[in-house]
Design a protein around this motif. Structure first.
Motif, PDB file in Angstrom:
ATOM      1  N   TYR A  81       0.821  -1.214   0.000  1.00 16.34           N
ATOM      2  CA  TYR A  81       0.000   0.000   0.000  1.00 16.34           C
ATOM      3  C   TYR A  81       0.857   1.267   0.000  1.00 16.34           C
ATOM      4  N   TRP A  82       1.992   1.237   0.707  1.00 14.98           N
ATOM      5  CA  TRP A  82       2.846   2.413   0.727  1.00 14.98           C
ATOM      6  C   TRP A  82       3.462   2.672  -0.640  1.00 14.98           C
ATOM      7  N   ILE A  83       3.812   1.614  -1.369  1.00 20.59           N
ATOM      8  CA  ILE A  83       4.366   1.795  -2.712  1.00 20.59           C
ATOM      9  C   ILE A  83       3.294   2.342  -3.654  1.00 20.59           C
ATOM     10  N   THR A  84       2.072   1.821  -3.545  1.00 17.25           N
ATOM     11  CA  THR A  84       0.977   2.337  -4.366  1.00 17.25           C
ATOM     12  C   THR A  84       0.683   3.786  -4.030  1.00 17.25           C
ATOM     13  N   ALA A  85       0.739   4.123  -2.744  1.00 16.24           N
ATOM     14  CA  ALA A  85       0.520   5.512  -2.339  1.00 16.24           C
ATOM     15  C   ALA A  85       1.593   6.431  -2.902  1.00 16.24           C
ATOM     16  N   GLU A  86       2.826   5.941  -2.980  1.00 13.64           N
ATOM     17  CA  GLU A  86       3.899   6.752  -3.561  1.00 13.64           C
ATOM     18  C   GLU A  86       3.609   7.088  -5.015  1.00 13.64           C
ATOM     19  N   VAL A  87       3.184   6.084  -5.782  1.00 13.01           N
ATOM     20  CA  VAL A  87       2.905   6.309  -7.201  1.00 13.01           C
ATOM     21  C   VAL A  87       1.689   7.220  -7.380  1.00 13.01           C
ATOM     22  N   ALA A  88       0.635   6.981  -6.596  1.00 15.12           N
ATOM     23  CA  ALA A  88      -0.600   7.760  -6.767  1.00 15.12           C
ATOM     24  C   ALA A  88      -0.442   9.195  -6.277  1.00 15.12           C
ATOM     25  N   ALA A  89       0.168   9.381  -5.115  1.00 21.41           N
ATOM     26  CA  ALA A  89       0.294  10.732  -4.557  1.00 21.41           C
ATOM     27  C   ALA A  89       1.243  11.592  -5.390  1.00 21.41           C
ATOM     28  N   SER A  90       2.255  10.994  -5.974  1.00 22.20           N
ATOM     29  CA  SER A  90       3.185  11.791  -6.774  1.00 22.20           C
ATOM     30  C   SER A  90       2.523  12.366  -8.021  1.00 22.20           C
ATOM     31  N   GLN A  91       1.462  11.717  -8.524  1.00 18.90           N
ATOM     32  CA  GLN A  91       0.777  12.246  -9.704  1.00 18.90           C
ATOM     33  C   GLN A  91       0.078  13.568  -9.421  1.00 18.90           C
ATOM     34  N   LEU A  92      -0.311  13.809  -8.177  1.00 14.70           N
ATOM     35  CA  LEU A  92      -0.941  15.085  -7.831  1.00 14.70           C
ATOM     36  C   LEU A  92       0.002  16.254  -8.062  1.00 14.70           C
ATOM     37  N   LEU A  93       1.279  16.024  -7.980  1.00 16.93           N
ATOM     38  CA  LEU A  93       2.277  17.056  -8.237  1.00 16.93           C
ATOM     39  C   LEU A  93       2.838  16.978  -9.654  1.00 16.93           C
ATOM     40  N   LEU A  94       3.058  15.755 -10.144  1.00 15.71           N
ATOM     41  CA  LEU A  94       3.730  15.599 -11.429  1.00 15.71           C
ATOM     42  C   LEU A  94       2.846  15.968 -12.618  1.00 15.71           C
ATOM     43  N   TYR A 122      11.074   1.274  -3.575  1.00 18.07           N
ATOM     44  CA  TYR A 122      10.744   2.697  -3.561  1.00 18.07           C
ATOM     45  C   TYR A 122      11.432   3.451  -4.699  1.00 18.07           C
ATOM     46  N   LEU A 123      12.728   3.207  -4.892  1.00 21.59           N
ATOM     47  CA  LEU A 123      13.475   3.940  -5.911  1.00 21.59           C
ATOM     48  C   LEU A 123      12.931   3.668  -7.301  1.00 21.59           C
ATOM     49  N   TRP A 124      12.765   2.393  -7.633  1.00 20.78           N
ATOM     50  CA  TRP A 124      12.359   2.057  -8.998  1.00 20.78           C
ATOM     51  C   TRP A 124      10.908   2.439  -9.261  1.00 20.78           C
ATOM     52  N   GLN A 125      10.034   2.308  -8.277  1.00 22.69           N
ATOM     53  CA  GLN A 125       8.661   2.769  -8.472  1.00 22.69           C
ATOM     54  C   GLN A 125       8.582   4.284  -8.536  1.00 22.69           C
ATOM     55  N   GLY A 126       9.538   4.983  -7.914  1.00 25.23           N
ATOM     56  CA  GLY A 126       9.618   6.423  -8.098  1.00 25.23           C
ATOM     57  C   GLY A 126       9.949   6.790  -9.534  1.00 25.23           C
ATOM     58  N   PHE A 127      10.880   6.051 -10.149  1.00 25.18           N
ATOM     59  CA  PHE A 127      11.161   6.239 -11.573  1.00 25.18           C
ATOM     60  C   PHE A 127       9.907   5.976 -12.408  1.00 25.18           C
ATOM     61  N   ALA A 128       9.163   4.940 -12.050  1.00 16.59           N
ATOM     62  CA  ALA A 128       7.957   4.601 -12.815  1.00 16.59           C
ATOM     63  C   ALA A 128       6.904   5.694 -12.701  1.00 16.59           C
ATOM     64  N   SER A 129       6.718   6.259 -11.513  1.00 16.51           N
ATOM     65  CA  SER A 129       5.713   7.304 -11.339  1.00 16.51           C
ATOM     66  C   SER A 129       6.070   8.550 -12.138  1.00 16.51           C
ATOM     67  N   VAL A 130       7.350   8.928 -12.152  1.00 16.84           N
ATOM     68  CA  VAL A 130       7.777  10.077 -12.951  1.00 16.84           C
ATOM     69  C   VAL A 130       7.593   9.788 -14.435  1.00 16.84           C
ATOM     70  N   GLY A 131       7.955   8.589 -14.866  1.00 21.38           N
ATOM     71  CA  GLY A 131       7.807   8.242 -16.267  1.00 21.38           C
ATOM     72  C   GLY A 131       6.363   8.211 -16.725  1.00 21.38           C
ATOM     73  N   GLN A 132       5.454   7.746 -15.883  1.00 18.18           N
ATOM     74  CA  GLN A 132       4.042   7.708 -16.257  1.00 18.18           C
ATOM     75  C   GLN A 132       3.495   9.103 -16.506  1.00 18.18           C
ATOM     76  N   ALA A 133       3.832  10.054 -15.640  1.00 19.83           N
ATOM     77  CA  ALA A 133       3.357  11.430 -15.831  1.00 19.83           C
ATOM     78  C   ALA A 133       3.936  12.046 -17.095  1.00 19.83           C
ATOM     79  N   MET A 134       5.199  11.749 -17.396  1.00 22.03           N
ATOM     80  CA  MET A 134       5.828  12.288 -18.595  1.00 22.03           C
ATOM     81  C   MET A 134       5.275  11.675 -19.871  1.00 22.03           C
ATOM     82  N   ILE A 135       4.661  10.515 -19.775  1.00 23.52           N
ATOM     83  CA  ILE A 135       4.082   9.879 -20.956  1.00 23.52           C
ATOM     84  C   ILE A 135       2.634  10.290 -21.153  1.00 23.52           C
TER      85      ILE A 135
END
Length: 230
Positions: free
Chosen positions: A1-14, A60-73
């Motif tokens: 859940y914490w990893i999913t929260a990282e990906v979802a919450a980062s989209q609010l900013l990205l 955490y690190l690699w899912q952070g890369f994924a969250s940034v990449g998803q917003a950029m795509i």
């Protein structure tokens, strides 16, 4: 859940940040999509090295890369898709964007299940076959490591009451780890294919305000009326 929260919450900013960046004329959305796919590719390759010792912190690190990449795509894709829509085609814009998204959601679930069945069965068969070929060292006898003895004694009786079930659980854990690693490898290959498609896009898209301004700056040739025969 914490990893999913990282990906979802980062989209609010990205996502707002990507929309703000795309409003500049000097930024090509294809370049932004390329960087996003590169981040997603790095995330898939990094996650493919997972082992049974990985915990939540390793993701955490690699899912952070994924969250940034998803917003950029996502944001450049929306802009490139909607900028080509004409006024009379506006009612179809939502279907043009949401229909591939809905189809890809079902297709992605099918693809992940297919990989899990295909690669999972392969790894399970190979591990089981290896155990059967070298059973006196892996499941029966004295073993190699004293700290991790085989589940069966030399006469074939269980070493402990739950020895075989524990050994089966260890094998299943390794099968899951290898299968998930293969999933990330396949997703990385798909991402590489999308990068190739992206590099073949011939025309750049502009933000709506810049695209309208460019249309207004186009020269308008005067129209001449045809003379009526006298």
């Amino acid at each position: 859940y914490w990893i999913t929260a990282e990906v979802a919450a980062s989209q609010l900013l990205l996502l707002p940040l990507m929309a703000w960046l795309l409003d500049f004329e000097w930024l090509d959305p294809r370049a932004l999509s390329f960087i996003g796919m590169a981040c997603l590719l790095a995330a898939c390759i990094g996650d493919s090295f997972l082992t049974s010792e990985w915990q939540r912190s390793e993701f955490y690190l690699w899912q952070g890369f994924a969250s940034v990449g998803q917003a950029m795509i996502v944001m450049p894709l929306l802009m490139m898709a909607t900028n080509v829509v004409r006024i009379e085609e506006a009612p179809f814009a939502s279907a043009m964007v949401n229909m591939p998204r809905a189809v890809s959601t079902a297709a992605s679930a099918w693809l992940l299940d297919l990989i899990a069945r295909w690669r999972g069965d392969l790894h399970s068969d190979r591990l089981t076959d290896q155990i059967g070929q070298d059973r006196f060292r892996t499941i029966q006898g004295h073993g190699v490591l004293r700290t991790d003895p085989p589940p069966l004694l030399g006469n074939g009786t269980p070493r402990t009451p739950h020895a075989l079930s524990d050994f089966y659980g260890a094998v299943e854990a390794q099968v899951r780890v290898l299968t998930i690693s293969d999933m990330f490898v396949v997703l990385a290959a798909i991402c590489e294919g999308l990068i190739v498609v992206l590099m073949m896009l011939p025309e750049r898209a502009y933000p709506p305000r810049i695209a309208l301004a460019k249309q207004e700056r186009l020269p308008r040739w005067p129209t001449t009326k045809a003379r009526r025969p006298t």
